[in-house]
Design an enzyme around this catalytic site. Structure first.
Site, PDB file in Angstrom:
ATOM      1  N   HIS A 135       0.846  -1.400   0.152  1.00 55.98           N
ATOM      2  CA  HIS A 135       0.051   0.107  -0.223  1.00 55.98           C
ATOM      3  C   HIS A 135       0.468   1.269  -0.058  1.00 55.98           C
ATOM      4  CE1 HIS A 135      -3.066   2.768   1.144  1.00 55.98           C
ATOM      5  NE2 HIS A 135      -4.234   1.887   0.946  1.00 55.98           N
ATOM      6  N   ASP A 164      -8.278  -4.839  -0.701  1.00 54.88           N
ATOM      7  CA  ASP A 164      -8.016  -6.452  -1.990  1.00 54.88           C
ATOM      8  C   ASP A 164      -8.149  -7.343  -1.454  1.00 54.88           C
ATOM      9  OD1 ASP A 164      -7.661  -3.297  -3.714  1.00 54.88           O
ATOM     10  OD2 ASP A 164      -9.231  -3.940  -3.899  1.00 54.88           O
TER      11      ASP A 164
END
Ligand code: SDX
Length: 394
Positions: free
Chosen positions: A270, A328
């Site tokens: 991320h 996700d």
């Protein structure tokens, strides 16, 4: 120092901005919507309650929530002529292509809110977009599967309406599973906003030109579609299918570490979180119970995902780079258990993110000092030089 971020009222040349909406602490894995921890909102709130919180800044009381729910319900229908728009898409068009195109086309229907300097017009547009996203998504899904469109039923909840528009058929009764309704509502909450991510920054930049909100949200859909961003949930399921078995995991871990191999562990890493994404923690925790309650408890892909996470987080490459599962990584497991094909996962991400995009767009336009965004660059091209006629070039 290019890492230096400056705030300026418009859209800072370094791409940063000031906002009251969402707070992220990437090192601590903290996510707050208007100060409320995502864990508490995911457990206790509804998606529309969170949507109103993001837009108006505080948790609504009973009357305020009912009024917001009615405002959204009032706008769930789309102009029937949009059906022709869908007929123009090839049967195997990606649903994000349909969503991006149709959302942008809504500006052709709503001339009454064209003056977005009027806060009432901004709020009415906000209600229309939040209300119509599930209807457009449902139509895109039905076009994908070749079934007749299902109109919204306003006696249903927001998420129940979405499930009905996805799965109801004229030929049989469709009963909304409350486990599915609650699981999907929670996933929409977890996706509702996330500070200045790529798609939200796109909405802000597009919106800063004064374009209409439908075009701005459509630009957010386009940015979200990418596999490095909202398209990752679909890519995770493709990756798990490709890996196939736990025995194959070490080979793919090595591929992900190999700089010469374009393979990346989808759903890992991320830009901001250098700790576990708190949304992934919530989804991972609810995965088993949701799948058990939906009767698909022993999903081999969930077991594979859990083993993949364990093996990756035992590997120095991922630990040193602070690469953890993000929102996700597990969300697609639940979407699949709800009967949703992976090509449609990002559409659900877009429905969830819409209140966040809208809230950020409204916040930006309500700033009296707001100016058009205009990021600058560090020029590394040729120094000034004169034109050379064609006959004198080598
Ligand atoms: C979302 O911004 C948001 O808030 C987004 C989002 C939201 O809610 O809006 O949270 C939603 O987009 C989540 C991210 C979904 N994308 C994926 O899961 C795709 C896989 N992830 C990677 O593509 C990547 O982690 C990114 C795109 C998410 C971040 O890319 P960065 O900024 O390049 O990652 P980084 O700077 O932290 O990378 C540091 C190192 C690099 O290696 P070195 O050069 O140091 O040797 O880690 C490597 C990267 O190559 N790396 C990975 C990796 N992610 C980063 N290596 C293998 N697999 C990965 N997934």
């Amino acid at each position: 120092d290019l890492g230096y971020f400056t705030y300026d009222p418009g859209y800072s040349t370094s791409g940063s901005c000031q906002s009251d909406i969402t707070y992220i602490d990437g090192d601590q894995g903290v996510l707050l919507y208007r100060g409320y921890p995502i864990e508490q909102l995911a457990e206790h709130a509804s998606f529309l309650e969170v949507a109103r919180l993001l837009i108006h800044g505080d948790l609504p009381n009973k009357n305020e929530l009912e009024a917001f729910d009615q405002a959204i319900t009032h706008h769930t229908m789309v102009n029937e002529s949009l059906r022709i728009f869908f007929n123009g898409f090839h049967y195997n068009a990606h649903p994000m292509a349909m969503l991006t195109g149709v959302v942008g086309s809504l500006s052709a229907f709503y001339h009454d809110t064209i003056d977005i300097t009027d806060p009432e017009n901004r709020l009415l547009s906000a209600h229309r977009i939040i209300a119509k996203m599930p209807t457009i998504a449902g139509a895109a899904f039905k076009h994908m599967v070749g079934e007749p469109f299902v109109h919204p039923l306003n006696r249903l909840s927001y998420t129940g309406n979405l499930l009905n528009m996805l799965f109801a058929r004229p030929s049989e009764d469709y009963e909304i599973n409350p486990v599915a309704e609650r699981a999907l509502d929670q996933l929409l909450i977890l996706h509702a906003d996330h500070e200045q991510n790529a798609s939200t920054s796109t909405v802000r930049l597009a919106g800063s030109t004064g374009t209409n909100p439908f075009a701005a949200i459509s630009s957010g859909c386009a940015a979200l579609w990418g596999p490095a961003h909202g398209g990752a949930n679909e890519a995770v399921l493709r990756m798990l299918s490709e890996i196939g078995t736990v025995e194959a995991v070490p080979k793919y871990i090595e591929k992900a570490k190999d700089k010469n191999d374009p393979f990346r562990l989808m759903g890992f890493g991320h830009r901001v979180y250098k700790n576990y994404d708190p949304r992934a923690t919530i989804i991972r925790k609810t995965c088993h119970e949701v799948l058990d309650e939906l009767g698909v408890g022993n999903d081999p892909q969930l077991e594979l995902a859990i083993r993949l996470e364990e093996i990756a987080l035992a590997d120095d490459y991922f630990v040193e780079r602070k690469l953890y599962p993000n929102v996700d990584f597990y969300s697609g497991i639940i979407y699949r258990a709800l009967g949703i094909p992976k090509e449609f996962f990002t559409v659900l991400f877009a429905i969830g993110r819409t209140p966040g995009w809208i809230a950020q767009w409204m916040e930006m336009l309500s700033d009296p000092e707001q100016r058009i965004g205009r990021p600058r660059q560090l020029y590394t091209g040729a120094a000034r030089r004169d034109y050379v006629p064609l006959h004198r070039r080598g």
